[in-house]
Design an enzyme around this catalytic site. Structure first.
Site, PDB file in Angstrom:
ATOM      1  N   ASP A  43     -22.882  27.446  -4.211  1.00  0.00           N
ATOM      2  CA  ASP A  43     -22.536  28.319  -2.972  1.00  0.00           C
ATOM      3  C   ASP A  43     -21.376  29.253  -3.838  1.00  0.00           C
ATOM      4  O   ASP A  43     -21.403  30.150  -3.664  1.00  0.00           O
ATOM      5  CB  ASP A  43     -22.213  27.703  -1.427  1.00  0.00           C
ATOM      6  N   THR A 126     -28.594  26.176   2.048  1.00  0.00           N
ATOM      7  CA  THR A 126     -28.170  25.286   1.028  1.00  0.00           C
ATOM      8  C   THR A 126     -28.782  23.939   1.224  1.00  0.00           C
ATOM      9  O   THR A 126     -28.767  23.111   0.263  1.00  0.00           O
ATOM     10  CB  THR A 126     -26.665  24.992   1.300  1.00  0.00           C
TER      11      THR A 126
END
Ligand code: AMP
Ligand code: MG
Length: 339
Positions: A43, A126
């Protein structure tokens, strides 16, 4: 509210850079961000890579509302991961060290609202990424509360249907349609430095059109894998009042791309968390792509998604994205069943 072609080129390069950085992360070390779910080295690397491209092409003053932030990384114990973040970004060809990572992650805290700004989700989905499922890099330029351009990279999706594959890039400009192309992750550093460079040749771009759904046809419903993110089974039960439901559970904003290219009929979402307001970066790019492919996009009460309220869609409840004829029926079914 129109975006310029040069801004589309910038978004394409930024999203490709982020996708490349994400894919260069070896061990996806995760750290918890509380209710916001996990964040990983990937991320952070995605956000640093995309922001470096935006800074290179638009200047350091560019407005960016991005998901990750330095303060939160520090608070959640992720600051020590910068050596891995910088390594993944350098693997794309962009220059980066640990100090650059900190500087860049301090720069994405724009509060959104009015005017023109970028909204970035460097790694949407995610949990899907960690599970081996789908994920996306999402970047939109929002002007006056409306997405003016949107780009989504789906590195694990195939070019057709819902099957996994070698990667797809979805894009749209307001009023100019939506398209997809294979996701190509070469020459990022050169493209970042040349303001005219974008990405794919136009013969690789396939225009997107949503499915021609009509009453009596089955309804392919795209929803979250994660029960904590959306009451997918409640939505499917509501839509069963309209037609026979086939569910497609997939992580991330890739669901908008599926509906945009006719691989699913509906993307609908309703958070099980009371009072949850969706984040603008989870919807701006995908919603524009679906809209430009012919879909109606609204919340579950039929209200337009309102992108000028700040970092969240604070006046909306859930999302409903599908072809217009189905939208009318689906709104009615959701109102009757979900309230
Ligand atoms: P999905 O992959 O469709 O499940 O959606 C992933 C997104 O769900 C993440 O980007 C989060 O921002 C968002 N999310 C996290 N917690 C919640 C929640 N409680 N309700 C709705 N969405 C959430
Ligand atoms: Mg997200």
């Amino acid at each position: 509210m129109r975006a310029a072609p040069v801004q589309l080129g910038t978004a394409l390069v930024a999203v490709r850079a982020a996708a490349s950085a994400v894919l260069h992360v070896g061990d996806p070390q995760a750290f918890p961000k509380g209710a916001a779910g996990p964040a990983t080295v990937a991320d952070l690397a995605g956000q640093v890579a995309a922001t470096l491209v935006l800074h290179e092409r638009c200047g350091l003053q560019v407005r960016l509302a991005a998901e990750e932030s330095w303060d939160e990384v520090v608070r959640c114990g992720g600051a020590g991961l910068m050596v891995h973040v910088a390594r993944a970004v350098r693997a794309t060809g962009l220059a980066c060290d640990e100090a650059t990572c900190e500087r860049i992650l301090r720069a994405g805290r724009d509060e959104g609202g009015t005017g023109a700004f970028w909204a970035l989700d460097p790694l949407d989905g995610t949990k899907g990424y960690l599970r081996g499922g789908q994920f996306a890099v999402a970047l939109a330029l929002i002007i006056g509360g409306t997405p003016a351009l949107g780009v989504l990279a789906a590195p694990r999706l195939g070019l057709q249907g819902t099957a996994p594959g070698a990667g797809v890039l979805f894009a749209a400009m307001h009023g100019e349609g939506a398209w997809q192309s294979p996701l190509v992750l070469t020459s990022i550093a050169e493209d970042a430095a040349h303001p005219a460079a974008s990405d794919v040749s136009s013969d690789e771009q396939v225009p997107l059109h949503c499915a021609a759904w009509s009453p009596g046809m089955p309804i392919r419903v795209a929803g979250s894998v994660e029960a904590a993110h959306s009451d997918a089974s409640g939505i499917e039960a509501a839509l069963a009042r309209v037609g026979s439901v086939q569910h497609v559970r997939m992580d991330s904003q890739v669901k908008y791309g599926l509906v945009a290219r006719g691989g699913a009929d509906v993307y609908a979402r309703r958070s099980p968390s009371a009072g949850y307001a969706e984040c603008i970066w989870d919807h701006a790019a995908g919603a524009l792509i679906a809209q430009e492919a012919g879909c109606m996009v609204s919340d579950l009460h039929g209200r337009p998604l309102c992108f000028h309220q700040g970092r969240r869609l604070s006046t909306n409840m859930g999302v409903l994205c599908c072809p217009p004829l189905l939208h009318r029926e689906a709104l009615r079914a959701c109102a009757a069943t979900l309230g």
